[in-house]
Write a protein that holds these residues in place. Sequence first.
Motif, short mmCIF file in Angstrom:
data_model
loop_
_atom_site.label_atom_id
_atom_site.label_comp_id
_atom_site.label_asym_id
_atom_site.label_seq_id
_atom_site.Cartn_x
_atom_site.Cartn_y
_atom_site.Cartn_z
N ASN B 264 0.84 -1.20 0.00
CA ASN B 264 0.00 0.00 0.00
C ASN B 264 0.87 1.25 0.00
O ASN B 264 2.05 1.20 0.34
CB ASN B 264 -0.99 -0.01 1.17
N GLY B 266 1.07 3.88 1.77
CA GLY B 266 1.61 4.40 3.03
C GLY B 266 2.99 3.83 3.33
O GLY B 266 3.83 4.50 3.94
N LEU B 269 6.03 6.00 2.43
CA LEU B 269 6.40 7.03 3.41
C LEU B 269 7.09 6.41 4.62
O LEU B 269 8.04 6.98 5.17
CB LEU B 269 5.15 7.79 3.89
N HIS B 270 6.58 5.24 5.03
CA HIS B 270 7.18 4.62 6.20
C HIS B 270 8.61 4.17 5.92
O HIS B 270 9.47 4.26 6.79
CB HIS B 270 6.32 3.44 6.68
#
Lengths: 466, 434
Positions: B264, B266, B269-270
């Motif tokens: 995904n 996100g 960014l992580h």
Amino acid sequence: MIEIRKLTALLAFVIVFTDLPVIPGGFSLTESISEAQDPPRRRRGRRGRPTPPPQPEPEQEEKEVVASKSDDKYVVVKGATIHTVTGGTHRNGTLICKNGKIYQISAGPVDAPEGAEIIEAEGHHVYPGLVAFRSSGLVGSGEAEKSQDPYDLDTTMGLAAGITATWNGSRVTKLVHGSLDDLTIRPKSFSSINYSFRNPRGRKELRQAFDRVQEHLRALERHAEEKKEDPEAKPPEDKWIKGIFAVVRSLLTGESKALVRARTMADIREYSALARKYGFEIVFEGAEEGWIDPGVLSRTGASAVISPRARVDANNDLNRESGSSIENAKMLHDAGVPLVIIPQSTGIALWGLAGRDLSHLPLEAAFAVRGGLPEQVAIEAITIEPARLLGVADRVGSLEVGKDADFIITDGDLLSYMTLVRWAIVNGKVQYDKEKEGILDHIRPDGDLDAPPPADHWPRRLGDPL
Amino acid sequence: MKLSQFSLVLALLCLASAETLANERVTVIRAGTVVTGTGETLSPGEVVIEDGKITLVGSQLEIPDNAKIIDARNQTLMPGLVLAKTSQGLLGSRVSGVSCDQTVLNRWVNSEMDWEAFVEAGFVAAAFIPAGSGFHGQAIVVHTDPNAEDRILRESVYLPLTVTGYSSLHRTIQKAFDGARGEIEKVKKAREKWEKEQEEAKKKAEEEKKKASEKDAKADSKEEKKKEEPKEFKAPEIRPSLKPLVDILEEKSSAMPMMVTVVNPGAILHVDTALADVKELSDRDPQAVFALPGSRNGAFHKVVDQLIDRKATVLIPPGLSALPDTLVRYHTPAALSRGGCQVITLPRSDNASGMRDLPGYLAEQVRYGMSKEDAIASLTTAPAKFLGLEERLGTIEEGKDAHLILLNGSLLDPGVRVMKTMISGEVVWDREDR
């Protein structure tokens, strides 16, 4: 006795709810009454809370803002009605944020600093971002910087509901979309204790734990005295303080508050009695029957986290009042109980269709107004009060100079059923823009009440594909 | 291999005349169309192969009489396809945690691998990684000749990092680089200790020398030579599972690039924040090689701009998806490609049928906005470059390996089929034989 208690509650109420300067004499009078009745650590009503810092007077005249360094980032909201919550309301006011903090709140128009991002918000209302006392799924668990899905739709839905901060069970966290910076405000934990009727043995053990830890704390005080004379005095043994004893110690020393779910008046009375006896702070979640004897909560100095739309049937087996009441919030407030309002479902469910989840937090507060709660208090119950309870009132919960630039701009009065959030700003950045997110953009686009829904309003559009 | 070939050639030389032999080693493919992959298309075209390498590309070439000629005047010749990431047919359990040293070499039985599936689908080379999560090994590139024994083209190619959850990602990265830092520290300490010992030994020697000279000024100089040679510094062994990470921290040129598999948006960014938390990596360029999922990748429209900004290399299976919670169609690979990302196409499923179905989906990528050149490059030059084999694979140019495929049309035609697959100039798969 009852007279005195009522007087105390009333005094406490008067002191907090009017902007009268605190009369030292009056204060010490109530103090002495409470001292006479209760153990020393007891805290009463709203008096125990730290008083908010003095409000800077809003600037009345047009004032030039000195643009200092060019890399400072300004956001200016122009022409809106600014509801500061703790410092009055300014029509046609101007709100200036600098580098993610509120820099200036003015009652009139102000020249924007050079290079500022300007939000023309005429006819709109500015409120502090709402604080949801509890939530599930809006932000990551634990340390959100390491667990949150930055593109979670629920975060956007929460922002669309006006929520900009929430407690995830261990930390107070901001709702931020598409970024992992500056999420956590600070950790917060409550102690949970069980003093249920169903478990008599557990009740006894809990009381014993309180007694034992209280004795230990007294021994510590004695030790501190002894140490002044004899520097080699040994402190009392404390290796046994773990598990429930550690919980009890944190309560007795005031490090944490107890958070208990109590629905019936009987439960509320039991927990209140325990809290008064040992002098710890307690927060009731639910408290649906609190209206029956709200004085119990106020005398205990308890806060209440309530859902005004929660319904409990009256128990016909009892020959006294029971069940929920639409007036619950009003009566608790009248008794001086700090109120926090939260819907029954603390997630984003069914796209908010059920209307009882976090996407309708302001409506939950509006329902309390329906039952007689003043509007201002209802708004406080979803902004500054949860912030105070969560220990982050110095950062969020109201619009004050120096606080975080977390606010919402709505197209109407916050408590109106028609109102939608137009922009949500967190850390001085626009995190939600109704016209750009494909969630509610088709409803009254650009605030036009008569506009027909766009022809293609289903499927909803999330921007044009590249 | 080369040596044995050479000796074989020498042996044959004794028997036959040099000229005849030279001609027999030459293979010429006469194709209706030659898609070179360099932007040039020859129709008709001829490709001359000698010793498994392409030696000449052109049309109307003069061809020696004895050369072996593959006549494919109604077919299209193009560079063989390259698979940038696969774990097909591997044995053993999934790898997890920080195990950068794991490869597939002990995870397959060569004879049992379904190499036919690769060559049938036109894949001449594939990068194999062990399946798993975390830092689950390193990639090796092999060619897919079913009958070859020695098939490795390149080892230690890239370092896959597969993200399962955000919290575990942060933990894995922290643990991995803390470990690598510990190894660096270990070597540093050992060196300091060695230097100290050297100094002490030197001092001691000098003192002894003084003493000796005081005692007997006329001592033989030969005696000095007997003294111990200074010990070479022997660095303590770095744990193999952390070695590639140590290389990354020390910015060695041999350091493998990381390839992060995410499900995904996100996670991207992580990965950035987790790597920025590693002090040594905080001011390096952001991670730029990602493998995206094949289904429901419309959610990635949120990070397409970010990926484009960092000119990312994206491994992604083709396919149309929708923006989340809408019916709006969105083609992530096409959007990435048009924005300037290096898109590498993967099969939609990591198995024989996934590879076989790929050309149809490739046409779909073009339909939704990827240029034809980029679509073909996403299976040839782009993966060859990513795998560090652009000198040998990806295009039809002089000097490159003759890993070629013949198709019954353009790769983007509906119903296109691989007719012949050649590895090092040898036909290893022929549809006519089926």
